[in-house]
Design a protein around this motif. Structure first.
Motif, PDB file in Angstrom:
ATOM      1  N   ASP A  82      -0.369  -3.087  -2.684  1.00 16.80           N
ATOM      2  CA  ASP A  82       0.834  -3.726  -3.227  1.00 16.80           C
ATOM      3  C   ASP A  82       1.978  -2.721  -3.274  1.00 16.80           C
ATOM      4  OD1 ASP A  82      -0.383  -2.251  -5.206  1.00 16.80           O
ATOM      5  OD2 ASP A  82      -0.785  -3.945  -6.516  1.00 16.80           O
ATOM      6  N   CYS A  87       3.136   1.816 -12.086  1.00 18.99           N
ATOM      7  CA  CYS A  87       1.776   1.290 -11.958  1.00 18.99           C
ATOM      8  C   CYS A  87       1.100   1.898 -10.730  1.00 18.99           C
ATOM      9  CB  CYS A  87       1.798  -0.237 -11.884  1.00 18.99           C
ATOM     10  SG  CYS A  87       0.214  -0.999 -12.313  1.00 18.99           S
ATOM     11  N   HIS A 102      -6.945   0.204  -6.613  1.00 17.41           N
ATOM     12  CA  HIS A 102      -5.944   0.529  -7.633  1.00 17.41           C
ATOM     13  C   HIS A 102      -6.183   1.952  -8.082  1.00 17.41           C
ATOM     14  CE1 HIS A 102      -2.817   0.203 -10.519  1.00 17.41           C
ATOM     15  NE2 HIS A 102      -2.593  -1.061 -10.205  1.00 17.41           N
ATOM     16  N   GLU A 117       3.085  -7.935  -6.923  1.00 19.35           N
ATOM     17  CA  GLU A 117       1.799  -8.050  -7.624  1.00 19.35           C
ATOM     18  C   GLU A 117       2.031  -8.199  -9.130  1.00 19.35           C
ATOM     19  OE1 GLU A 117      -1.536  -7.234 -10.040  1.00 19.35           O
ATOM     20  OE2 GLU A 117       0.126  -5.837  -9.913  1.00 19.35           O
ATOM     21  N   GLU A 118       2.991  -7.448  -9.665  1.00 18.02           N
ATOM     22  CA  GLU A 118       3.277  -7.523 -11.105  1.00 18.02           C
ATOM     23  C   GLU A 118       3.713  -8.955 -11.427  1.00 18.02           C
ATOM     24  OE1 GLU A 118       2.550  -5.188 -13.091  1.00 18.02           O
ATOM     25  OE2 GLU A 118       2.507  -3.377 -11.859  1.00 18.02           O
ATOM     26  N   HIS A 178       2.019   1.660  -7.482  1.00 18.00           N
ATOM     27  CA  HIS A 178       2.043   0.910  -6.231  1.00 18.00           C
ATOM     28  C   HIS A 178       2.729   1.704  -5.114  1.00 18.00           C
ATOM     29  CE1 HIS A 178       1.551  -3.111  -8.655  1.00 18.00           C
ATOM     30  NE2 HIS A 178       0.678  -2.184  -8.994  1.00 18.00           N
TER      31      HIS A 178
HETATM   32 ZN   LIG Z   1      -0.805  -2.169 -10.532  1.00 19.31          ZN
END
Ligand SMILES: [Zn+2]
Ligand SMILES: [Zn+2]
Length: 436
Positions: free
Chosen positions: A113, A145, A204, A179-180, A147
């Motif tokens: 992502d 996050c 991830h 994705e979020e 990404h």
């Molecule tokens: Zn994430």
């Protein structure tokens, strides 16, 4: 002549990651990131698919308002994105897929992502991106996050597989937007992007694996979720002269919140509901309010349980609307299904990790206990008889996910690219052998 030295894989990924980190983009505005990825994939010899080629436009959840999209498009143009490419992506058509086909036969995919968050990045002296000059230059947005790391790992895998002539079959590298908030995967899945995929991998960073050199070969316990907006419309009226003509959307919205928190829990597994926000009416105390919106989410230990929670919530919103004589529309703003990783692919990831440098700890499986829209791809691949697994890439973290001080150990990227590219090759080899 300038410096002819070729960049090492690690240097390449660090450069790409820092470039993306400095220019973060939120869901459906990943224009610069998409263009960067497309350019790199082309450079490594991949066929590149974009815009309508990778998205079912109707299935995009929670597209930003037109004005917001235009601002992001302007910014991307100013930052040098090719005008022709910009034209193709305009209106929130972000995301890119790279295909490298060596032969007929098995198709393996890696999904990463690319989106950032509406979080302000730390400017503190101990925050490395700030210290080393690659912190976000987009106000109020940052990669909190990881990404940016996933995208760099995806391109690292692209390079490794392009440079290695030993494998046969087809590799698909999927760079997903949004994705979020669970907004992007469904649009790519509905477009059929993984319909020919037999082995599906994703990752991830820094979740359930907090040491650099640690690999968790798969996760189960992905919760299903629905992100929903209930929009109530009533009728305004003078609160003194003719209140009987008013229909209060505010009261209906408020009643729906109380009602939804009372949904009975499901006996088959975990379920959650959260009302995140409500706003209704205006500033006039003498007007019956005609508008209200409730932002909420449901979750379930399985797709079925979440479906139950969502259906109950919708019924209660409709009931509240009926009670106050107003109308309601419950809009889907994002969603993910429940899923688990397949043991067979987790074994392949383990074998790949055992052969990869820098890995010193391999954990078989952990429970994700959160939501990820990667599950749409996983379940589609599975329903066609394929296998799917989501690997957790270990990294020391400077702070938790979604915090402005979030940062990872860049050493993890080379490990991630090595393990995933090896797993893909091993799987393709295995299947090519079986077929011949
Ligand atoms: Zn994430
Ligand atoms: Zn996140």
């Amino acid at each position: 002549m300038g410096d002819q030295r070729t960049e090492t894989l690690s240097e390449y990924m660090i450069r790409v990651r820092r470039d993306i980190h400095r220019h973060p983009e939120t869901a459906w505005t990943e224009y610069r990131t998409t263009a960067l990825v497309a350019r790199e994939l082309e450079k490594w010899g991949y066929q590149v698919l974009l815009a309508e080629e990778v998205l079912d436009l109707e299935s995009r959840s929670a597209l930003p308002a037109a004005g917001q999209l235009e601002l992001a498009e302007m910014r991307a143009r100013e930052e040098g994105v090719d005008p022709e490419l910009m034209q193709r992506m305009a209106g929130g058509k972000t995301g890119v897929v790279g295909i490298l086909k060596r032969s007929e036969g098995p198709v393996a995919a890696l999904r990463v992502d690319m989106d950032a968050l509406e979080v302000t990045e730390s400017a503190g002296p101990d925050h490395r991106p700030a210290q080393q000059g690659f912190a976000s230059c987009h106000e109020g947005i940052c990669h909190a996050c990881g990404h940016d790391v996933h995208t760099a790992v995806g391109l690292g895998v692209a390079r490794i597989l392009a440079e290695d002539q030993s494998w046969q079959g087809t590799v698909k590298l999927i760079f997903q937007p949004g994705e979020e908030g669970m907004r992007g995967a469904r649009a790519m899945m509905e477009r059929g992007i993984v319909d020919d995929v037999h082995d599906f991998f994703s990752l991830h960073v820094g979740i359930r694996a907090l040491e650099t050199g640690e690999i968790v070969t798969g996760c189960d316990g992905f919760l299903a979720t629905s992100k929903l907006d209930a929009v109530f419309h009533g009728a305004t009226a003078h609160a003194g002269i003719c209140p009987q003509e008013g229909k209060s959307a505010l009261l209906a919205a408020a009643a729906s919140c109380i009602g939804m928190q009372g949904i009975p829990r499901h006996g088959d597994g975990s379920s959650r509901i959260n009302i995140g926000g409500i706003s209704a009416g205006g500033n006039s105390r003498n007007v019956v309010p005609d508008y209200g919106i409730v932002k909420f989410e449901t979750r379930g230990g399985s797709t079925e349980i979440n479906r139950y929670m969502e259906a109950e919530a919708r019924r209660i919103c409709e009931g509240a609307a009926l009670m106050y004589g107003v109308s309601v529309e419950v809009r889907n703003m994002g969603s993910a299904e429940g899923s688990d990783s397949d043991g067979e692919l987790m074994q392949v990831i383990r074998a790949a990790a055992e052969r990869s440098g820098g890995v010193h700890k391999i954990v078989e499986k952990k429970s994700f206990d959160a939501c990820e829209d990667v599950t749409y791809f996983m379940n589609r691949v599975r329903s066609n008889g394929g296998k799917a697994a989501v690997m957790m890439l270990g990294s020391r973290l400077a702070a938790g996910h979604h915090s402005g001080s979030f940062d990872i150990d860049e050493k993890c990227m080379e490990i991630g690219a090595e393990v995933l590219s090896r797993a893909i090759r091993m799987r393709l080899e295995e299947e090519t052998r079986q077929k011949s």
